[in-house]
Design an enzyme around this catalytic site. Structure first.
Site, PDB file in Angstrom:
ATOM      1  N   HIS A   1     -25.492  -1.368  -2.022  1.00  0.00           N
ATOM      2  CA  HIS A   1     -26.630  -1.338  -2.931  1.00  0.00           C
ATOM      3  C   HIS A   1     -27.373  -2.665  -2.962  1.00  0.00           C
ATOM      4  O   HIS A   1     -26.787  -3.728  -2.753  1.00  0.00           O
ATOM      5  CB  HIS A   1     -26.168  -0.974  -4.340  1.00  0.00           C
ATOM      6  CG  HIS A   1     -25.618   0.417  -4.429  1.00  0.00           C
ATOM      7  ND1 HIS A   1     -26.290   1.496  -3.927  1.00  0.00           N
ATOM      8  CD2 HIS A   1     -24.473   0.904  -4.960  1.00  0.00           C
ATOM      9  CE1 HIS A   1     -25.575   2.595  -4.144  1.00  0.00           C
ATOM     10  NE2 HIS A   1     -24.458   2.258  -4.754  1.00  0.00           N
TER      11      HIS A   1
ATOM     12  N   GLU B   1       0.874  -1.183   0.000  1.00  0.00           N
ATOM     13  CA  GLU B   1       0.000   0.000   0.000  1.00  0.00           C
ATOM     14  C   GLU B   1       0.903   1.222   0.000  1.00  0.00           C
ATOM     15  O   GLU B   1       1.836   1.306   0.782  1.00  0.00           O
ATOM     16  CB  GLU B   1      -0.898  -0.034   1.249  1.00  0.00           C
ATOM     17  CG  GLU B   1      -1.580   1.277   1.603  1.00  0.00           C
ATOM     18  CD  GLU B   1      -2.436   1.854   0.485  1.00  0.00           C
ATOM     19  OE1 GLU B   1      -3.287   1.120  -0.052  1.00  0.00           O
ATOM     20  OE2 GLU B   1      -2.232   3.045   0.130  1.00  0.00           O
TER      21      GLU B   1
ATOM     22  N   ALA C   1     -20.575   4.730   1.690  1.00  0.00           N
ATOM     23  CA  ALA C   1     -20.896   3.762   2.742  1.00  0.00           C
ATOM     24  C   ALA C   1     -22.205   3.012   2.505  1.00  0.00           C
ATOM     25  O   ALA C   1     -22.754   2.415   3.417  1.00  0.00           O
ATOM     26  CB  ALA C   1     -20.932   4.434   4.122  1.00  0.00           C
TER      27      ALA C   1
ATOM     28  N   VAL D   1       4.574   1.379  -5.440  1.00  0.00           N
ATOM     29  CA  VAL D   1       5.223   0.566  -6.471  1.00  0.00           C
ATOM     30  C   VAL D   1       5.899   1.489  -7.488  1.00  0.00           C
ATOM     31  O   VAL D   1       5.284   2.402  -8.030  1.00  0.00           O
ATOM     32  CB  VAL D   1       4.210  -0.355  -7.173  1.00  0.00           C
ATOM     33  CG1 VAL D   1       4.838  -1.049  -8.370  1.00  0.00           C
ATOM     34  CG2 VAL D   1       3.670  -1.383  -6.181  1.00  0.00           C
TER      35      VAL D   1
ATOM     36  N   CYS E   1     -16.834  18.139  17.719  1.00  0.00           N
ATOM     37  CA  CYS E   1     -15.745  19.124  17.888  1.00  0.00           C
ATOM     38  C   CYS E   1     -14.593  18.840  16.943  1.00  0.00           C
ATOM     39  O   CYS E   1     -13.648  19.611  16.864  1.00  0.00           O
ATOM     40  CB  CYS E   1     -15.308  19.247  19.343  1.00  0.00           C
ATOM     41  SG  CYS E   1     -13.955  18.188  19.853  1.00  0.00           S
TER      42      CYS E   1
ATOM     43  N   CYS F   1     -16.734  13.763  22.524  1.00  0.00           N
ATOM     44  CA  CYS F   1     -17.947  13.707  21.686  1.00  0.00           C
ATOM     45  C   CYS F   1     -18.299  12.265  21.342  1.00  0.00           C
ATOM     46  O   CYS F   1     -19.460  11.889  21.352  1.00  0.00           O
ATOM     47  CB  CYS F   1     -17.775  14.508  20.406  1.00  0.00           C
ATOM     48  SG  CYS F   1     -17.289  16.217  20.648  1.00  0.00           S
TER      49      CYS F   1
ATOM     50  N   THR G   1     -11.710   4.185  -0.827  1.00  0.00           N
ATOM     51  CA  THR G   1     -12.731   3.541   0.013  1.00  0.00           C
ATOM     52  C   THR G   1     -13.130   4.393   1.203  1.00  0.00           C
ATOM     53  O   THR G   1     -14.296   4.450   1.580  1.00  0.00           O
ATOM     54  CB  THR G   1     -12.212   2.170   0.506  1.00  0.00           C
ATOM     55  OG1 THR G   1     -11.771   1.425  -0.627  1.00  0.00           O
ATOM     56  CG2 THR G   1     -13.306   1.403   1.219  1.00  0.00           C
TER      57      THR G   1
ATOM     58  N   CYS H   1     -11.608  11.268  23.884  1.00  0.00           N
ATOM     59  CA  CYS H   1     -12.460  12.018  22.945  1.00  0.00           C
ATOM     60  C   CYS H   1     -13.839  12.075  23.567  1.00  0.00           C
ATOM     61  O   CYS H   1     -14.475  11.047  23.778  1.00  0.00           O
ATOM     62  CB  CYS H   1     -12.517  11.288  21.602  1.00  0.00           C
ATOM     63  SG  CYS H   1     -13.849  11.847  20.527  1.00  0.00           S
TER      64      CYS H   1
END
Lengths: 505, 430
Positions: free
Chosen positions: A54, A36, A51, A178, A452, A419, A46, A417
C-alpha cells in the site's frame, strides 16, 4: 524433550512479520532463533495475502498502521533489491463511479496530502484514466492515483528474509509448534515446542492466528485474534497487460474495495470477499463468494475480464485484533505491536491484511525501539551481509544464460514444469534451501503454479523430492501435517485385502 | 583483436532441418513417419518426456488401433508399433527435450541436458497434444487439500510411477480417461464411490460408459454438480447437488460423499502456448489453431496435427490427421504449393455444432470435415451448406463426426462462407 537452543531472542512464527524481525535482529550481535509450527516458513497468513504494497493512504483510528505503511513502502525498493525479490511500483487507481464516490476520493486526496503520501493525483479527466488503463470500465468517472502502490511476491519476500537471516546466523526450527512457555525467576523464558525446548531472554510473538494462544501461555489474555476471509482468483498470464495498475473500488468510505491487479508473475489477481469465519483457519472458497461476488465485482471494474482464464481461486484469512475491555473483546482496526502485559519481555506482534507492506517498518520499530526499551542491548555486527541471491528463474533467462547453467549442471536442461518453465535445477536448489514439501518447492520455484496446476509436474517433483530427501514418495506431503500426495503403493491395498481374507480362512 | 583476449563463442547450438515435429505422441510419431515416407530428407522429432509415445505408455487399457492398425491394441502396443517404424525409417529423435519457443520464422528453441539448441526448419508440425483442465479452471469451491488430481495424472501415478493415490475415490466429470481410471482404481483395490457429471448425459464414449462404469457397478450421478471439496490437509469428502437445466444447484438436494481422493475428468484443452508464441491464430471454439484442409495454420509452413488442433475421440484419428499435416509440411518444405488460395471458403459452426475443423477449405479440393455437436439428438441431419445433407440415427457431443466431401460437390459451394448445422429430435431436454 531436551533443550535444543539457547538464545537472546526467540521469534515465534515464520510469516512476514516474524521473518522481517529475525532478519532485522540478525544485524546485531545476538543469538536469535525462529520457531515455526508448519513444515515450512510462509505457510500461513502471508502466503495467501493479496500481495499489494500500500501507498499508505491514511485511515481513521489506525495510527500504527498509517505510520508503518508509509515507512514500509519507502523501504521496499532497497529491501527487495537486497533480497532479490520481485517488486514493482505499479501504482493504484482508486476509482469512483459517481459523484458521491468522487467526494470520498477528494477526502482521501486531502488525507494523503496531509499524511505525506507521495505523488498523489486526483484524476477527473476520463480520457486520461482510459489512457492509463484502457480496459477500465467506461462507468468510472474519476480515480485517485497513488504512484507508490506496489506489488510484491509475499512468499519470495519471506523466503528471502529468512535465507538472509540464516546467512547472518539466525537458526530456524520448523514443525516446532509452541506447547508451553515457562517464565523463569530472572524473567527469561523456556519455550517448549514439538521438536525441543528453547531458552530465551526475549520472545517476539508473531504467531498470526496463534498469537493469542501463545500470549495466554504466560497468562496474557489481553487480546483475541479473529479472522477476515478474503476470496480471490488468479487469472492466466496469457492475459498479461489487461491491467497495468492496481484498479480498486471504494468500500464505503474505505479504500479497500474489490480490485483487479497485475501480479509480479504476469498473471492477474481479482478479489475479494470480506467474510468473518468462526474458525480462523477456515480458508475454504465458496460458490457465493467466487461467482456471486469476486467475479461480478471485478467485472464492474474491468468489463472485459477473461474469467475463462481462471487458474486458481483461493482464500486467505487475515488477522484482526480484538482488545479486552470491560464489556468483552472489542475489535480495533490497527495492528498490535507492544510488550505483553504479563511479561514485558514478550512482545506481541499482530499485523492485518496490509501487513506485508508495513512489515519492514514494523521490524525496525520492534528491534530498534521496543526491545531496547525493555532492556535488550544492540551491538551492530561487523559482518552483516544484507544480500541474498534468489534461485535463478530459468524462464526469465536469456538463451546464453540458460546454456551456461546447463553446461555446469545438466539438470538445468530438464524442464519439469512446462507452464511456468521450471527446471530440475531449480527444484533441487529449492530443496537445498529448505523445501521439504510439494508446496515448499512450488512457492520457491513456481512449479505447478501455472495453468495446468501441477497436472504435469507433480509426479516428477514428488520423485525429485523423494530422491533428494531420501524418503519414500508416499511419505511426502503437500504442506505437512497429513497432507499426503499419494496414500499407497500400487498393489498394497490388494495385498492387504488378500492377507485379510487369508487370516479368516 | 588483442593478443590473449578470450573469445567466448555462443553457447547456444544451432541446427537446420526440413521438417521439425514437436511432440512424440500418437500425432508426432505419425507425422514424423509420414514425413519421412513421402520423401523428406531431414525430419527431426522433439519430445519432452524421457521416452516416446506421449500419453500412450500410460494408457494400458485396450481399444487402440482398431481403425489404424485394424486390430485391437493397448496404448503401449500402439506406441511401440509406431516407434519401431520410426526407428526403421531413421528419423532423428531428441527425447527429454523441451521446445520453449517458436517464432514466425520457424526457428524452434529447445532445451535439454546438452544445452540450448535453435532449430531452423523449413516447416514445423505442431503435435503437442492436449492437457487436462484442472480444478481451478472449473472453480470447484471448498478447501484445498492434497488428493485432488486429474485423471491423467492418476493414470501416470498408477501405471507408470506405481502409486495409488487413495482408497475411496469420487470422480468428477465423465470424460473417457475419468471412466477408464474409475475402472482401473477398482481393479487396483480402491473403491469408487461416485462418478459425478454436471450434464444430463455421460461425457465420454458409450463403450467406456458400459465397460468401465456399468460393468463395475459404479454409482453414477448425472445432472449433479460438485459444489464443495472438504478436508484441510487431505480430502475428506465432497458435497454434490442436483442441478437444474441451467446447471444451477437445486437447494435441498445436497449429498455428502466421503472419500480421500477426488479425480477430475472435466475436459481436455489443446496445448498451444508455443503456437501462440509463434503468432498462430487460435480458434476459441476448439482451443486449437485455425487450420485449413491441409492442417496448415495461418502461418505458412506451420502445420498442426492431432489433439493440438482439437481433441479427438481416438488415438487412431489423431495419427491420421497428423499424417495429412505431415504430407503437406513436406510439400511446403520442398517449395510446392499446398493450398489453392483463389477459391478459399471460410467454414463456420452453425446450429448445434460446437466446432468444426477445418476452418478454411478450397472449392477446388476435396475436404474432410470433423465436427462435434453441442447436444445429443436423435434422427439427426447434418448439413454442410447446401452441398451435403447427411442423416444419422443419433449424434452425441462425445462422438466426433467426420464427413468427406468429394471435389465435385466442393465445386458447388457458392460464396465465401460455408455453414455447418445439425437438426434433429432432442431426447434429453436441453
Amino acid at each position: 524433550m531436551g533443550l535444543m537452543d539457547s538464545v537472546d531472542v526467540l521469534v515465534i512464527g515464520g510469516g512476514v512479520a516474524g521473518a522481517s524481525i529475525v532478519r532485522e535482529l540478525s544485524r546485531y550481535e545476538l543469538e536469535v532463533a525462529m520457531v515455526e509450527k508448519e513444515a515450512d516458513v510462509c505457510f500461513g497468513v502471508t502466503k495467501a495475502t493479496h500481495a499489494l504494497i500500500h501507498s499508505g493512504i491514511p485511515g481513521k483510528g489506525i495510527p500504527l498502521e498509517n505510520r508503518t505503511l508509509l515507512l514500509g513502502n519507502l523501504k521496499m525498493d532497497q529491501l527487495c533489491k537486497d533480497l532479490d525479490v520481485p517488486f514493482e511500483r505499479v501504482g493504484k487507481l482508486l476509482v469512483a463511479f459517481n459523484s458521491e464516490e468522487l467526494e470520498i476520493l477528494r477526502m482521501h486526496e486531502y488525507n494523503c496530502r496531509v499524511g505525506g503520501v507521495p505523488g498523489v493525483e486526483l484524476i477527473t479527466d476520463v480520457n486520461k484514466i482510459r489512457e492509463m488503463e484502457p480496459n477500465i470500465s467506461p462507468k468510472v468517472i474519476a480515480a485517485l492515483y497513488t504512484p507508490t502502490t506496489g506489488i510484491v511476491s509475499p512468499w519470495e519476500l519471506v523466503f528471502g528474509l529468512i535465507e538472509n537471516a540464516k546467512k547472518n546466523g539466525v537458526r530456524l526450527y520448523v514443525n516446532a509448534e509452541v506447547k508451553s512457555i515457562f517464565v523463569q525467576q530472572d524473567g527469561s523464558f523456556i519455550v517448549g515446542t514439538e521438536v525441543g525446548d528453547v531458552k530465551s531472554r526475549y520472545i517476539v510473538n508473531a504467531a498470526g492466528f496463534g498469537a493469542d494462544s501463545i500470549a495466554r501461555l504466560i497468562g496474557d489474555d489481553s487480546f483475541k485474534v479473529t479472522a477476515v476471509r478474503e476470496q480471490r482468483i488468479i487469472i492466466d498470464k496469457v492475459y498479461k497487460g489487461l491491467v497495468k495498475h492496481l484498479v480498486r473500488a471504494l468500500n464505503g468510505l474505505k479504500t479497500t474495495g474489490d480490485f483487479v491487479a497485475p501480479t509480479v508473475y504476469g498473471d492477474i489477481m481479482i478479489g475479494e470477499t470480506i467474510e468473518h469465519p468462526d474458525d480462523v483457519y477456515d480458508v475454504a472458497t465458496t460458490r457465493d463468494g467466487l461467482e456471486g461476488r469476486v467475479i461480478p465485482r471485478a467485472k464492474d471494474l474491468v468489463p472485459s475480464l477473461p474469467v475463462r482464464g481462471t487458474i486458481k481461486p483461493f482464500a486467505g484469512n487475515i488477522p484482526r485484533v480484538n482488545l479486552k475491555t470491560e464489556g468483552g473483546y472489542k475489535l480495533i482496526g490497527d495492528y498490535l505491536v507492544k510488550p505483553s502485559l504479563a511479561s514485558e519481555k514478550l512482545i506481541n506482534v499482530v499485523l492485518t491484511g496490509s501487513g506485508v507492506g508495513a512489515a519492514p517498518a514494523i521490524a525496525t520499530y520492534v528491534v530498534e525501539e521496543i526491545l531496547p526499551s525493555v532492556g535488550l542491548e544492540l551491538k551492530p555486527k561487523d559482518r552483516f551481509d544484507p544480500k541474498r541471491e534468489g534461485i535463478p528463474r530459468f524462464a526469465e533467462l536469456t538463451d546464453e544464460e540458460r546454456a551456461k547453467l546447463i553446461e555446469k549442471d545438466p539438470r538445468w536442461g530438464h524442464v519439469v514444469c512446462r507452464c511456468e518453465m521450471v527446471t530440475e535445477g531449480e527444484i533441487v536448489e529449492a530443496i537445498r534451501r529448505g523445501a521439504t514439501t510439494y508446496d515448499g518447492v512450488k512457492f520457491r520455484t513456481r512449479t505447478g503454479m501455472g495453468r495446468c496446476q501441477g497436472g504435469f509436474d507433480r509426479p516428477r517433483v514428488l520423485r525429485i523430492l523423494s530422491r533428494e530427501l531420501g524418503i519414500p514418495v508416499e511419505k511426502i506431503t503437500r504442506k505437512g501435517d497429513g497432507s499426503y500426495e499419494v496414500l499407497y503403493r500400487v498393489k498394497e491395498l490388494l495385498l492387504d485385502a488378500r492377507r485379510g481374507s487369508d487370516s479368516n480362512v | 583483436m588483442q593478443e590473449g583476449e578470450v573469445i567466448v563463442m555462443s553457447r547456444v547450438l544451432t541446427k537446420s532441418v526440413d521438417v521439425v515435429v514437436l511432440g512424440g505422441g500418437p500425432a508426432g510419431l505419425g507425422a514424423a513417419i509420414r514425413a519421412k515416407e513421402v520423401g523428406s530428407r531431414s525430419v527431426l522429432l522433439v519430445e519432452r518426456a524421457e521416452e516416446l509415445g506421449g500419453v500412450l505408455p500410460q494408457c494400458i487399457h485396450n481399444g487402440f488401433g482398431l481403425h489404424y492398425f485394424k486390430e485391437e491394441l493397448t496404448g503401449p502396443e500402439y506406441a511401440w508399433r509406431l516407434i519401431k517404424k520410426l526407428d526403421k525409417l531413421g528419423v532423428e529423435v531428441l527425447t527429454h527435450t523441451m521446445a520453449i519457443d517458436i517464432n514466425a520464422d520457424k526457428v524452434v528453441t529447445v532445451v535439454n541436458r546438452d544445452g540450448v539448441i535453435k532449430i531452423k526448419a523449413r516447416s514445423v508440425i505442431l503435435a503437442m497434444g492436449c492437457r487436462e483442465r484442472a480444478r481451478g479452471a472449473i472453480r470447484i469451491p471448498g478447501d484445498r487439500p492434497a488428493g485432488v488430481l486429474t485423471a491423467g495424472t492418476v493414470q501416470r501415478l498408477i501405471n507408470i510411477e506405481g502409486y495409488l493415490p487413495g482408497e475411496r475415490v469420487v470422480v468428477v466429470g465423465s470424460g473417457d480417461i475419468g471412466m477408464i481410471m474409475a475402472r482401473r482404481l477398482v481393479l487396483e483395490g480402491a473403491e469408487v464411490a461416485a462418478v459425478v457429471e454436471i450434464l444430463p448425459f455421460i461425457g465420454g464414449l458409450i463403450r467406456n460408459e458400459v465397460q468401465c462404469l456399468r460393468d463395475f457397478d459404479i454409482p453414477t450421478y448425472t445432472s449433479h454438480s460438485t459444489i464443495f471439496i472438504h478436508g484441510r490437509n487431505r480430502v475428506k469428502g465432497v458435497t454434490i447437488t442436483e442441478v437444474d437445466r441451467k446447471m444451477n444447484p437445486i437447494p435441498g438436494t445436497e449429498k455428502y460423499i466421503e472419500c480421500d481422493t477426488v479425480v477430475l475428468s472435466v475436459g481436455l484443452i489443446p496445448e498451444n502456448e508455443l503456437s501462440r508464441q509463434a503468432g498462430v491464430e487460435i480458434d476459441p471454439s476448439t482451443g486449437g489453431p485455425v487450420v485449413d484442409e491441409v492442417f496448415q495454420t495461418n502461418i505458412p509452413g506451420i502445420f498442426a496435427g492431432g489433439n493440438v488442433v482439437h481433441v479427438h475421440d481416438l488415438a487412431d484419428y489423431v495419427t491420421e490427421s497428423a499424417e495429412i499435416a505431415a504430407e503437406n509440411a513436406v510439400k511446403f518444405a520442398q517449395g510446392q504449393q499446398v493450398v489453392d488460395d483463389t477459391t478459399r471458403v471460410f467454414v463456420e459452426a452453425g446450429e448445434n455444432i460446437r466446432y468444426v475443423i477445418p476452418r478454411y477449405v478450397s472449392k477446388s479440393r476435396p475436404a474432410s470435415f470433423y465436427m462435434r455437436v453441442s447436444w445429443p439428438l436423435e434422427r439427426a441431419v447434418i448439413k454442410i451448406g447446401d452441398i451435403v445433407k447427411r442423416r444419422f440415427p443419433f449424434v452425441r457431443p462425445s462422438e466426433q463426426v467426420r464427413i468427406d466431401v468429394p471435389v465435385e460437390k466442393m465445386k458447388k459451394i457458392e460464396g465465401e462462407r460455408l455453414v455447418i448445422s445439425c437438426e434433429g429430435t432432442e431426447v434429453i431436454p436441453r
